[in-house]
Design a protein around this motif. Structure first.
Motif, PDB file in Angstrom:
ATOM      1  N   TYR A   2      33.533  37.482  50.138  1.00 42.88           N
ATOM      2  CA  TYR A   2      33.984  37.316  48.757  1.00 42.88           C
ATOM      3  C   TYR A   2      33.405  38.319  47.745  1.00 42.88           C
ATOM      4  N   PHE A   3      32.080  38.585  47.833  1.00 42.12           N
ATOM      5  CA  PHE A   3      31.430  39.230  46.688  1.00 42.12           C
ATOM      6  C   PHE A   3      31.777  40.687  46.458  1.00 42.12           C
ATOM      7  N   ASP A  38      43.358  32.010  51.437  1.00 44.46           N
ATOM      8  CA  ASP A  38      42.257  32.243  50.485  1.00 44.46           C
ATOM      9  C   ASP A  38      41.033  32.689  51.263  1.00 44.46           C
ATOM     10  N   ASP A  39      40.089  33.341  50.557  1.00 42.56           N
ATOM     11  CA  ASP A  39      38.909  33.850  51.263  1.00 42.56           C
ATOM     12  C   ASP A  39      37.916  32.756  51.598  1.00 42.56           C
ATOM     13  N   SER A  40      37.799  31.745  50.721  1.00 42.97           N
ATOM     14  CA  SER A  40      36.793  30.709  50.962  1.00 42.97           C
ATOM     15  C   SER A  40      37.154  29.446  50.204  1.00 42.97           C
ATOM     16  N   VAL A  41      36.626  28.331  50.691  1.00 42.15           N
ATOM     17  CA  VAL A  41      36.738  27.069  49.962  1.00 42.15           C
ATOM     18  C   VAL A  41      35.313  26.581  49.741  1.00 42.15           C
ATOM     19  N   VAL A  42      34.990  26.308  48.502  1.00 41.75           N
ATOM     20  CA  VAL A  42      33.631  25.869  48.185  1.00 41.75           C
ATOM     21  C   VAL A  42      33.702  24.392  47.781  1.00 41.75           C
ATOM     22  N   ARG A  43      34.113  24.115  46.566  1.00 42.04           N
ATOM     23  CA  ARG A  43      34.309  22.720  46.142  1.00 42.04           C
ATOM     24  C   ARG A  43      35.711  22.217  46.432  1.00 42.04           C
ATOM     25  N   GLY A  44      36.634  23.150  46.594  1.00 40.55           N
ATOM     26  CA  GLY A  44      38.017  22.769  46.820  1.00 40.55           C
ATOM     27  C   GLY A  44      38.840  22.756  45.546  1.00 40.55           C
ATOM     28  N   THR A  45      38.210  23.079  44.427  1.00 44.45           N
ATOM     29  CA  THR A  45      38.921  23.045  43.138  1.00 44.45           C
ATOM     30  C   THR A  45      40.135  23.973  43.150  1.00 44.45           C
ATOM     31  N   ILE A  69      23.570  33.499  45.366  1.00 40.19           N
ATOM     32  CA  ILE A  69      24.936  32.978  45.239  1.00 40.19           C
ATOM     33  C   ILE A  69      24.867  31.641  44.521  1.00 40.19           C
ATOM     34  N   LEU A  85      28.613  27.255  40.588  1.00 43.94           N
ATOM     35  CA  LEU A  85      28.522  28.236  41.657  1.00 43.94           C
ATOM     36  C   LEU A  85      28.669  29.585  40.991  1.00 43.94           C
ATOM     37  N   HIS A  86      27.636  30.365  41.052  1.00 45.32           N
ATOM     38  CA  HIS A  86      27.694  31.620  40.318  1.00 45.32           C
ATOM     39  C   HIS A  86      27.682  32.803  41.248  1.00 45.32           C
ATOM     40  N   GLU A  87      28.073  33.906  40.665  1.00 44.67           N
ATOM     41  CA  GLU A  87      28.141  35.119  41.445  1.00 44.67           C
ATOM     42  C   GLU A  87      26.815  35.830  41.439  1.00 44.67           C
ATOM     43  N   PHE A  99      34.843  30.774  37.973  1.00 47.61           N
ATOM     44  CA  PHE A  99      33.563  30.095  37.911  1.00 47.61           C
ATOM     45  C   PHE A  99      32.804  30.318  36.626  1.00 47.61           C
ATOM     46  N   PHE A 140      28.517  36.768  53.114  1.00 49.70           N
ATOM     47  CA  PHE A 140      29.401  36.467  51.986  1.00 49.70           C
ATOM     48  C   PHE A 140      29.764  37.719  51.172  1.00 49.70           C
TER      49      PHE A 140
HETATM   50  P1  AMP Z   1      36.388  26.347  45.116  1.00 47.76           P
HETATM   51  O1  AMP Z   1      37.484  26.320  44.138  1.00 47.76           O
HETATM   52  O2  AMP Z   1      35.120  25.684  44.587  1.00 47.76           O
HETATM   53  O3  AMP Z   1      36.729  25.815  46.468  1.00 47.76           O
HETATM   54  O4  AMP Z   1      35.957  27.887  45.335  1.00 47.76           O
HETATM   55  C1  AMP Z   1      36.689  28.752  46.157  1.00 47.76           C
HETATM   56  C2  AMP Z   1      37.355  29.827  45.361  1.00 47.76           C
HETATM   57  O5  AMP Z   1      36.427  30.507  44.530  1.00 47.76           O
HETATM   58  C3  AMP Z   1      37.993  30.870  46.251  1.00 47.76           C
HETATM   59  O6  AMP Z   1      39.265  31.154  45.718  1.00 47.76           O
HETATM   60  C4  AMP Z   1      37.086  32.083  46.173  1.00 47.76           C
HETATM   61  O7  AMP Z   1      37.827  33.276  46.043  1.00 47.76           O
HETATM   62  C5  AMP Z   1      36.244  31.857  44.946  1.00 47.76           C
HETATM   63  N1  AMP Z   1      34.793  32.000  45.185  1.00 47.76           N
HETATM   64  C6  AMP Z   1      34.112  31.876  46.323  1.00 47.76           C
HETATM   65  N2  AMP Z   1      32.790  32.052  46.128  1.00 47.76           N
HETATM   66  C7  AMP Z   1      32.628  32.277  44.809  1.00 47.76           C
HETATM   67  C8  AMP Z   1      31.508  32.530  43.953  1.00 47.76           C
HETATM   68  N3  AMP Z   1      30.270  32.552  44.403  1.00 47.76           N
HETATM   69  N4  AMP Z   1      31.740  32.722  42.639  1.00 47.76           N
HETATM   70  C9  AMP Z   1      32.970  32.684  42.154  1.00 47.76           C
HETATM   71  N5  AMP Z   1      34.065  32.435  42.885  1.00 47.76           N
HETATM   72  C10 AMP Z   1      33.909  32.230  44.201  1.00 47.76           C
END
Ligand code: AMP
Length: 500
Positions: free
Chosen positions: A272-273, A375-382, A416, A22-24, A343, A268
């Motif tokens: 986040y961005f 937190d601002d967002s959850v993508v994979r949950g890592t 994104i 997941l890239h910026e 990331f 987004f």
């Molecule tokens: P994850 O760990 O995959 O759930 O990603 C969520 C975390 O990554 C959050 O703490 C966000 O602040 C951050 N994040 C969200 N979107 C992005 C992005 N596109 N690139 C890098 N970090 C991100």
């Protein structure tokens, strides 16, 4: 062109995206008619560093020839050096911060990309992603075109080269009319600085002014760093052509290249961005994020002793949550600012390690407490998984995770580049409870889509004017997805190296 890093070429001309990164996005900056053009561009790129940390490039024109410096790494690693800046003379410059959407980090893809055309030299820099870039590239290659990079921006250069129009500006417009997707693009010729935003305005782009000279940048924070004045947003579907006239004055010609579609800026950017001190689409990013936290506290209250942000992304929302709930805000997690964004590391394993490198628990603020983690967002949950565990290990009595945006179900195709659908946490569990158990929190809540809309624009989704694009939450994509639809959804998808 001097390149301190040797170029490495992957075997494939078009990369296989493993869907695991997941890239910026990227950042762009350009200025016309200023004697310090390259230095100002370096400063602007420095302010936009959060939009891409993989590589940075600047192209300038000195009245005689174009100069190009493209480097892997951070802006500050290269462009503070007077020797490097001296290699970029002239009063026109554009620059680019890159974060690619593929694993390939070759210098050949670092922007701005330059080409010598029949109409003269041109360099382009682009933030976003074309959703028909791969399709057009295949057509061009089938027709005999030779591609030097795997960047989708190169397609634009080919289309400019082939256009039947005579002026560079008309050729540029002709080229971008053929491109679909989300893009904010800058181009520089011998006399012109051209700025363009895609017809739906997915990616942001602002116009500024310094000493009467026009500037374009992805975000207003790049104007602030050099003391430039904000003039206005570049409109969706607009192309602005700034040209140095023979008498030294600068003409500005704003044209419409889009087909009158309504603007749909990417939500987004607010989640986040964008940098919190930037004003995107006329709205303060900081205020929007704080409102997200306020709305989250209203929608998902919890009894707790302390509100702790996941820094830095979650900080404004956590302040909003604390303000609305009356629960004290504390820095329960300290972020190490000398580590890049999580990331940047390419594999899941290293990414998880990266989270630990970046964040540590501030035990004094956590031990024995009921913690609301924002937190601002959850993508994979890592990130969530690691941080909840870390907070528990530091002695928290309870951990309640509050996410200041809705669940992400759909990949993005506009710069994104979120992972495949099945890697998104929201698609791995069929209930919030199951997701919460996986993360290891005592409770888990996400901001509603209307809560997010109200935080950003004041209105619910159905009443929002202008509309935004929220496809990662809803699947409502603002454009056709020609490249993706040519492939099988969910399988490996071949994509071009995007420009972030
Ligand atoms: P994850 O760990 O995959 O759930 O990603 C969520 C975390 O990554 C959050 O703490 C966000 O602040 C951050 N994040 C969200 N979107 C992005 C992005 N596109 N690139 C890098 N970090 C991100």
């Amino acid at each position: 062109m001097k390149q301190p890093v040797s170029e490495t070429f992957a075997e494939d001309s078009v990369n296989e995206w493993d869907g695991d990164t997941l890239h910026e996005e990227c950042g762009v900056f350009g200025i016309l008619g200023h004697p310090e053009a390259a230095t100002l561009t370096a400063l602007g790129l420095h302010a936009l560093q959060h939009r891409g940390q993989e590589a940075a490039g600047i192209v300038s024109f000195d009245g005689l020839r174009f100069h190009s410096e493209r480097r892997m790494g951070l802006v500050g690693d290269h462009y503070t050096d007077p020797v490097t800046l001296a290699r970029l003379p002239g009063n026109i410059a554009i620059g680019h911060n890159r974060y690619s959407t593929t694993g390939e980090v070759a210098l050949r893809n670092v922007q701005p990309l330059f080409a010598e055309l029949e109409v003269g030299g041109i360099a382009v820099a682009h933030n976003g992603n074309f959703t028909n870039g791969l399709t057009l590239r295949r057509q061009l290659i089938a027709g005999g075109a030779i591609c030097q990079s795997t960047s989708d921006t190169e397609v634009v250069l080919h289309l400019i080269a082939r256009s039947r129009y005579s002026s560079t500006a008309d050729r540029f417009i002709d080229a971008i009319r053929q491109m679909e997707g989300g893009y904010s693009m800058l181009a520089v010729t011998r006399t012109k600085l051209i700025a363009a935003r895609d017809p739906t305005g997915i990616r942001p782009l602002v116009m500024g002014e310094l000493d009467g000279k026009p500037i374009f940048a992805s975000e207003t924070c790049a104007l602030d760093i050099i003391g430039a004045k904000f003039v206005r947003d570049v409109e969706n579907g607009e192309v602005i052509i700034c040209e140095i006239q023979p008498d030294g004055s600068i003409s500005i010609d704003a044209r419409k290249a889009g087909n009158g579609q309504p603007e749909r800026l990417c939500l987004f950017e607010y989640v986040y961005f964008a940098r919190p001190d930037s004003v995107v689409g006329g709205r303060s990013v900081y205020v929007a994020r704080k409102n997200m936290g306020i709305n989250l506290a209203k929608e998902a209250p919890v009894e707790a002793d302390v509100v702790v942000p996941v820094p830095d992304g979650g900080t404004p929302a956590a302040l909003g949550y604390a303000q609305e709930s009356g629960i004290p805000f504390e820095y329960g997690i300290i972020r190490n600012h000398y580590v890049g964004r999580t990331f940047i590391e390419p594999t899941q394993q290293i990414r998880a390690f990266g989270v630990k490198l970046k964040h540590s628990a501030n035990r004094a603020m956590i031990e024995g407490k009921r913690v609301v983690l924002v937190d601002d967002s959850v993508v994979r949950g890592t990130t969530s998984l690691k941080i909840v565990r870390m907070i528990r290990d530091a002695g928290a009595k309870e951990v309640h995770l509050r996410v200041a945006s809705p669940m992400i179900y759909y990949p993005d195709f506009y710069g994104i580049d979120t992972p495949d659908r099945d890697k998104l946490l929201a698609n791995q569990y069929d209930s919030l409870e199951a997701m919460c158990r996986y993360i290891g929190a005592d409770s888990l809540e996400f901001l509603s889509i209307n809560g997010l809309y109200r935080a950003v624009g004041g209105e619910d989704r159905n009443n929002a004017r202008p509309q935004f694009t929220d496809h990662y939450f809803t699947g409502d994509y603002p454009t056709r997805l020609l490249d993706k639809d040519g492939e099988t959804m969910g399988r490996k998808v071949s994509v071009l190296a995007s420009n972030g």
